[in-house]
Write a protein that holds these residues in place. Structure first.
Motif, PDB file in Angstrom:
ATOM      1  N   PHE A  44       0.854  -1.210  -0.415  1.00 43.89           N
ATOM      2  CA  PHE A  44       0.004  -0.110  -0.124  1.00 43.89           C
ATOM      3  C   PHE A  44       0.398   1.588  -0.141  1.00 43.89           C
ATOM      4  O   PHE A  44       0.811   2.004  -1.164  1.00 43.89           O
ATOM      5  CB  PHE A  44      -1.376  -0.073   1.512  1.00 43.89           C
ATOM      6  N   GLU A  45       1.946   1.167   0.652  1.00 46.26           N
ATOM      7  CA  GLU A  45       2.574   2.690   1.208  1.00 46.26           C
ATOM      8  C   GLU A  45       3.597   2.655  -0.488  1.00 46.26           C
ATOM      9  O   GLU A  45       3.491   3.710  -1.078  1.00 46.26           O
ATOM     10  CB  GLU A  45       4.173   2.215   2.227  1.00 46.26           C
ATOM     11  N   SER A  48       1.023   3.609  -2.628  1.00 46.47           N
ATOM     12  CA  SER A  48       0.971   4.677  -2.695  1.00 46.47           C
ATOM     13  C   SER A  48       1.587   6.057  -3.489  1.00 46.47           C
ATOM     14  O   SER A  48       1.337   7.149  -3.505  1.00 46.47           O
ATOM     15  CB  SER A  48       0.293   5.884  -1.800  1.00 46.47           C
ATOM     16  N   LEU A  51       1.720   6.136  -7.291  1.00 43.10           N
ATOM     17  CA  LEU A  51       0.635   7.022  -8.042  1.00 43.10           C
ATOM     18  C   LEU A  51       0.925   8.504  -7.450  1.00 43.10           C
ATOM     19  O   LEU A  51       0.649   9.172  -8.743  1.00 43.10           O
ATOM     20  CB  LEU A  51      -0.568   6.496  -6.885  1.00 43.10           C
ATOM     21  N   LEU A  52       1.336   9.021  -6.787  1.00 43.21           N
ATOM     22  CA  LEU A  52       1.554   9.823  -6.453  1.00 43.21           C
ATOM     23  C   LEU A  52       2.590  10.904  -7.331  1.00 43.21           C
ATOM     24  O   LEU A  52       2.771  12.254  -7.248  1.00 43.21           O
ATOM     25  CB  LEU A  52       1.624  10.372  -5.307  1.00 43.21           C
TER      26      LEU A  52
END
Length: 138
Positions: A44-45, A48, A51-52
């Motif tokens: 998840f980290e 994210s 994507l950012l």
């Protein structure tokens, strides 16, 4: 946007800002897509962060929401310098000097604005104000 930037320079200053945005945006796009090389093991980290990074790079490249994208990109670069985020297989910011230079470029973009050759300038840029003469009645 109008409160953040008073002008959207065109000509050579606008072209210079376009080059700065293209350099920072394309670098961040490549760095963000490098996370997806091994997409089966993304947590998840890492997802994210990837994507950012891709989003901020794309926004900088087209010049849309430049202050927000610049702050996100700057946070990513600082996090890369301080090793807050997991490194992708292709690490463009492996040399700390490259990450520092990217941070400085993004900080300059946040301070100067996107320039006339951007989506921000098209949406929030100069407007022609027509002031009616006093002899005309409403």
């Amino acid at each position: 946007m109008q409160r953040v930037f008073t002008t959207f320079p065109d000509g050579l200053p606008g072209a210079g800002l376009l080059l700065l945005r293209a350099a920072a945006g394309s670098t961040l796009l490549v760095q963000g897509t490098a996370y997806f090389v091994d997409w089966h093991s993304l947590g998840f980290e890492t997802l994210s962060v990837a994507l950012l990074t891709v989003a901020s790079g794309a926004l900088l490249l087209i010049g849309y929401l430049t202050p927000i994208a610049g702050v996100l990109a700057g946070l990513f670069c600082v996090g890369s310098i301080l090793s807050w985020f997991p490194a992708p297989s292709l690490e463009l910011f492996e040399a700390k000097l490259a990450a520092v230079l990217a941070t400085v470029i993004v900080a300059a973009l946040v301070c100067l604005g996107p320039g006339a050759f951007s989506v921000d300038a098209r949406l929030f840029g100069r407007r022609e104000i027509i002031i009616p003469s006093p002899s005309q009645k409403f």
